[in-house]
Design a protein around this motif. Structure first.
Motif, PDB file in Angstrom:
ATOM      1  N   GLU A 353       0.827  -1.202   0.000  1.00 57.99           N
ATOM      2  CA  GLU A 353       0.000   0.000   0.000  1.00 57.99           C
ATOM      3  C   GLU A 353       0.866   1.257   0.000  1.00 57.99           C
ATOM      4  OE1 GLU A 353      -3.211   2.289  -0.415  1.00 57.99           O
ATOM      5  OE2 GLU A 353      -3.120   0.084  -0.566  1.00 57.99           O
ATOM      6  N   LYS A 354       1.974   1.243   0.761  1.00 54.90           N
ATOM      7  CA  LYS A 354       2.892   2.378   0.749  1.00 54.90           C
ATOM      8  C   LYS A 354       3.521   2.555  -0.631  1.00 54.90           C
ATOM      9  CE  LYS A 354       5.519   1.233   4.276  1.00 54.90           C
ATOM     10  NZ  LYS A 354       6.588   1.340   5.308  1.00 54.90           N
ATOM     11  N   ARG A 356       2.147   1.712  -3.512  1.00 57.79           N
ATOM     12  CA  ARG A 356       1.118   2.251  -4.406  1.00 57.79           C
ATOM     13  C   ARG A 356       0.848   3.731  -4.133  1.00 57.79           C
ATOM     14  NH1 ARG A 356      -1.279  -3.079  -4.847  1.00 57.79           N
ATOM     15  NH2 ARG A 356      -2.074  -2.882  -2.730  1.00 57.79           N
ATOM     16  N   GLU A 357       0.832   4.102  -2.874  1.00 55.81           N
ATOM     17  CA  GLU A 357       0.613   5.520  -2.535  1.00 55.81           C
ATOM     18  C   GLU A 357       1.687   6.398  -3.163  1.00 55.81           C
ATOM     19  OE1 GLU A 357       0.452   5.972   1.655  1.00 55.81           O
ATOM     20  OE2 GLU A 357      -1.478   4.955   1.891  1.00 55.81           O
ATOM     21  N   GLU A 360       1.228   6.626  -7.035  1.00 49.72           N
ATOM     22  CA  GLU A 360       0.074   7.440  -7.414  1.00 49.72           C
ATOM     23  C   GLU A 360       0.374   8.931  -7.289  1.00 49.72           C
ATOM     24  OE1 GLU A 360      -2.939   5.939  -4.868  1.00 49.72           O
ATOM     25  OE2 GLU A 360      -3.223   4.063  -6.018  1.00 49.72           O
ATOM     26  N   GLU A 361       1.307   9.290  -6.408  1.00 51.92           N
ATOM     27  CA  GLU A 361       1.662  10.693  -6.226  1.00 51.92           C
ATOM     28  C   GLU A 361       2.684  11.184  -7.250  1.00 51.92           C
ATOM     29  OE1 GLU A 361       3.125  10.894  -2.286  1.00 51.92           O
ATOM     30  OE2 GLU A 361       1.162  10.643  -1.328  1.00 51.92           O
TER      31      GLU A 361
END
Length: 555
Positions: A353-354, A356-357, A360-361
């Protein structure tokens, strides 16, 4: 026969037809050798220029990746590793043996500019002399050095005296301007914040314009190749690659060695481990490009607070992800022959999840960089139409990576010579046609976005991978001893270009010869072409656009 038909000599649907290439070269071919990646044609030492010219002009081998030199008990040998920019899977080795008594071979520098520095290194370290070379002198060691360190008879205990050359005149006649002989000699470096390491640029000025420059390297030579020759394939070599390009190029460097050694020893890598490698490698590429962009902005208009720190901020996010994955922030040592050291950190869902975050940024953060850097008027004035490197010149010097792609050379080993999991993913090779310092910056910024796409896809694949099938390493023998005289050259797409490894085995658990093809070494060769006729500030911009690391240049 048309030029294109000539360039397709020896090309079949199944790859290269070495018999047809041998027929093309005719009596030049004395013998043929089996190498793991590319067959070797043995030729006479006085026919190098003819053979390379024929292969370049009539068979399309327009990329000289590297020149490897070595000494056997009964001879010296130079190997010219040839590829094609259009298809690097088409490879050929030109093997040039010379006698032990008189190690003299014809130079290939008149055909490939990249042979200039590579042959100088061979002369410096091994002792092979190259007839008709344009500037055969030492390149890593001082000119007064006694002996050749990689020759069999080298005496390591002999004293070395390196005196200052008193009264030497650096302004030779051929370096002076014919219009105005009142030229000025300026030393830039070796200790200077704009040289990206210990690089000494000897510069001759006519007024404010550069007449001639000579990049002087070798201040950081660490004998990395020789240390690898002293280590075992299985365990002791892998920690060294992280230290070649330490900006970091870590996992990309490790993959270069892993690919060469795995193909040499016929080792398979599980598919799951390939995904882990690919994700880690692209995170490394993002971190390397962030540092390149930040230091480039610092070079050009000294904006430490904004440009440099913005880049370091984002690089630190990537470094945190790499630290979680590998346990280290710089010298990762995560790859193993046959796979990787361990799986994702637990809890894996939280780690993914980290990842992907962050990905995405990336597009939004890149918009900030375009506002601050590529859209900056000062930056544009200093980079657009400076450091121009035409594509054919880039090819002749063996330029690769963002340096070549910034000149419109559509060459990327991740796509053109697939390895890892790249051919299963959706991403694009980035090129720009500007050929200048500005284009090279744009390539790196756009490549960050492509790398983020790759990382995000890998994270999705890893999340859905069945738990019972997460194999991180294949079964590799505790001791690896490839067959004697087995030879291979393999390369990966590093952050700075083609990072290649040549290995020759001798039947033991350590390489007999280990050669590193540094992309920075070949890219730095282009600096005089990019800088002559321009101004000192333009040269600083050109050097920054090359994104060199002297630890990898000197090795």
């Amino acid at each position: 026969m048309s030029l294109q038909q000539e360039r397709d000599v020896g090309v079949t649907e199944d790859g290269l037809d070495y018999d047809a290439l041998a027929d093309l070269l005719g009596e030049h071919v004395l013998d043929r050798e089996e190498h793991v990646n590319a067959e070797g044609f043995v030729i006479r030492p006085d026919e190098v220029e003819d053979v390379l010219s024929t292969l370049k002009d009539r068979a399309g081998f327009d990329h000289l990746s590297a020149v490897t030199a070595q000494e056997y008990d009964d001879r010296y040998e130079s190997i010219y590793h040839l590829k094609k920019y259009d298809d690097p899977t088409q490879e050929l080795s030109i093997v040039v043996p010379t006698s032990s008594d008189e190690p003299v071979s014809q130079s290939g520098a008149s055909v490939f500019d990249t042979a200039d520095w590579h042959e100088r290194e061979a002369y410096d370290l091994v002792g092979i002399e190259y007839d008709e070379h344009p500037d055969l002198r030492r390149i890593l060691l001082p000119e007064t050095w006694q002996g050749h360190p990689l020759s069999n008879g080298y005496n390591q205990t002999q004293p070395q005296v390196v005196p200052l050359r008193e009264h030497a005149n650096p302004l030779q006649e051929d370096k002076q301007s014919p219009q105005d002989p009142d030229t000025m000699f300026v030393n830039i470096g070796p200790h200077h914040p704009a040289t990206h390491g210990v690089l000494h640029v000897k510069t001759v000025l006519d007024g404010e314009q550069i007449v001639d420059i000579d990049p002087d390297i070798g201040y950081l030579h660490r004998s990395e190749e020789q240390m690898c020759e002293q280590g075992t394939y299985r365990h002791q070599i892998m920690p060294y690659p992280d230290r070649w390009d330490y900006t970091p190029g870590g996992l990309l460097n490790e993959w270069a060695y892993a690919r060469a050694a795995e193909d040499l020893a016929d080792i398979d890598v599980p598919e799951y481990a390939q995904v882990l490698r690919t994700m880690g490698a692209e995170l490394t590429r993002i971190a390397a490009h962030m540092l390149a962009v930040g230091t480039f902005g610092l070079d050009l208009y000294g904006d430490f607070t904004v440009i440099f720190m913005y880049a370091i901020r984002d690089r630190e996010v990537v470094q945190n992800l790499l630290e979680d994955l590998t346990g280290q922030r710089l010298m990762f040592n995560y790859f193993r022959l046959g796979g990787v050291a361990w799986d994702l950190p637990e809890p894996r869902e939280e780690y993914l999840e980290k990842v992907r975050e962050f990905t995405e940024e990336v597009p939004e953060r890149l918009e900030e960089y375009h506002d601050l850097i590529s859209g900056n008027e000062i930056f544009q004035m200093r980079t657009i139409d400076t450091g121009v490197l035409p594509p054919e010149v880039a090819k002749s010097y063996g330029a690769t990576g963002p340096v070549a792609r910034g000149s419109g050379v559509d060459y990327d080993l991740r796509r053109d010579d697939p390895y890892g999991y790249y051919d299963e993913l959706d991403w694009d090779v980035v090129t720009e046609d500007g050929m200048d310092n500005y284009a090279r910056l744009l390539v790196r910024l756009r490549e960050v976005e492509e790398s983020a796409k790759i990382v995000r896809q890998c994270a999705d694949i890893l999340e859905d991978w069945p738990e019972d099938d997460r194999e991180i390493q294949s079964n590799v023998p505790r001791t690896l001893k490839p067959e004697p005289d087995k030879e291979i050259y393999r390369a990966v797409e590093g952050a700075k270009g083609e990072l290649g490894i040549y290995i020759r085995s001798d039947g033991t658990d350590k390489p007999a010869r280990f050669k590193i093809r540094s992309p920075c070494f070949s890219n730095l060769q282009t600096l005089p072409v990019m800088s002559e006729g321009e101004y000192i500030p333009d040269m600083v911009a050109s050097l920054g656009s090359l994104d060199i690391v002297l630890g990898e240049v000197d090795r």
